[in-house]
Design a protein around this motif. Sequence first.
Motif, PDB file in Angstrom:
ATOM      1  N   MET A   1     -27.990 -13.792 -16.517  1.00  0.00           N
ATOM      2  CA  MET A   1     -29.117 -12.964 -16.969  1.00  0.00           C
ATOM      3  C   MET A   1     -29.897 -12.455 -15.757  1.00  0.00           C
ATOM      4  N   ASN A   2     -30.201 -11.171 -15.767  1.00  0.00           N
ATOM      5  CA  ASN A   2     -30.911 -10.558 -14.646  1.00  0.00           C
ATOM      6  C   ASN A   2     -32.410 -10.828 -14.784  1.00  0.00           C
ATOM      7  N   MET A   3     -32.959 -11.530 -13.803  1.00  0.00           N
ATOM      8  CA  MET A   3     -34.368 -11.925 -13.875  1.00  0.00           C
ATOM      9  C   MET A   3     -35.290 -11.004 -13.071  1.00  0.00           C
ATOM     10  N   SER A   4     -34.734  -9.914 -12.508  1.00  0.00           N
ATOM     11  CA  SER A   4     -35.574  -9.022 -11.732  1.00  0.00           C
ATOM     12  C   SER A   4     -36.502  -8.234 -12.656  1.00  0.00           C
ATOM     13  N   THR A   5     -37.502  -7.623 -12.063  1.00  0.00           N
ATOM     14  CA  THR A   5     -38.487  -6.871 -12.843  1.00  0.00           C
ATOM     15  C   THR A   5     -37.836  -5.627 -13.447  1.00  0.00           C
ATOM     16  N   PRO A   6     -38.394  -5.119 -14.538  1.00  0.00           N
ATOM     17  CA  PRO A   6     -37.842  -3.889 -15.125  1.00  0.00           C
ATOM     18  C   PRO A   6     -37.783  -2.739 -14.122  1.00  0.00           C
ATOM     19  N   LYS A   8     -37.482  -2.844 -10.869  1.00  0.00           N
ATOM     20  CA  LYS A   8     -36.406  -3.092  -9.918  1.00  0.00           C
ATOM     21  C   LYS A   8     -35.049  -2.851 -10.579  1.00  0.00           C
ATOM     22  N   ARG A   9     -34.877  -3.287 -11.810  1.00  0.00           N
ATOM     23  CA  ARG A   9     -33.615  -3.064 -12.530  1.00  0.00           C
ATOM     24  C   ARG A   9     -33.361  -1.572 -12.726  1.00  0.00           C
ATOM     25  N   ALA A  14     -30.233   3.000 -11.416  1.00  0.00           N
ATOM     26  CA  ALA A  14     -30.209   4.420 -11.049  1.00  0.00           C
ATOM     27  C   ALA A  14     -29.483   4.613  -9.723  1.00  0.00           C
ATOM     28  N   SER A  15     -29.717   3.727  -8.779  1.00  0.00           N
ATOM     29  CA  SER A  15     -29.055   3.825  -7.476  1.00  0.00           C
ATOM     30  C   SER A  15     -27.544   3.792  -7.642  1.00  0.00           C
ATOM     31  N   ASN A  36     -31.187  -2.291 -19.099  1.00  0.00           N
ATOM     32  CA  ASN A  36     -31.674  -3.194 -20.155  1.00  0.00           C
ATOM     33  C   ASN A  36     -33.202  -3.252 -20.187  1.00  0.00           C
ATOM     34  N   VAL A  37     -33.796  -2.054 -20.249  1.00  0.00           N
ATOM     35  CA  VAL A  37     -35.253  -1.935 -20.356  1.00  0.00           C
ATOM     36  C   VAL A  37     -35.593  -1.034 -21.544  1.00  0.00           C
TER      37      VAL A  37
END
Length: 176
Positions: A1-6, A8-9, A14-15, A36-37
Amino acid sequence: MNMSTPKKRIIETASLLFHQQGYNSTGINQIISEANVAKSSFYEHFKSKDDLCIAFLNARHDYWFAELNAYCAKSKSTKKRILSAFDFIQHMNEKENFRGCSFLNTLSEISREQGAILAVIQAHKNDLRAFFEKEVGEKLLSEHIYLLFESSIIESQLFQSNELVEKAKKIVNTLI
């Protein structure tokens, strides 16, 4: 599970998508889905796709220059640092499957009305010119090396090969 901020995600997603698919071929809905935002979360951080593009290019600039500087710092002489910059192109080509320059790829997709994006692209290229000028010291020679460097990136993307990067490196070796 990706715990980074929305935020940052969103930028990370996008990158990846802008780099792989291109700016115009990547939609906001795809970015929102793959990051996933929520849509509201996207617009909380970015007013528009152009704002996201600017954030992407700024992040890419920081990443790219950190990598270039780390790659070149291993060499002690000016000549070796300059030549290792061309090795860096080859390294990035192998790592990123010859996708070329994110800045020039984006440049080819924007319109005249997207001046804020253009300004970020120009700032990146001016920083690269300054990098070579700082290393070389002589303005005309550093501009020559910069132009060889830039054309090496484009030609290696076009032909999916590092052959012309190697040729440019040999030319630079005779110039310095």
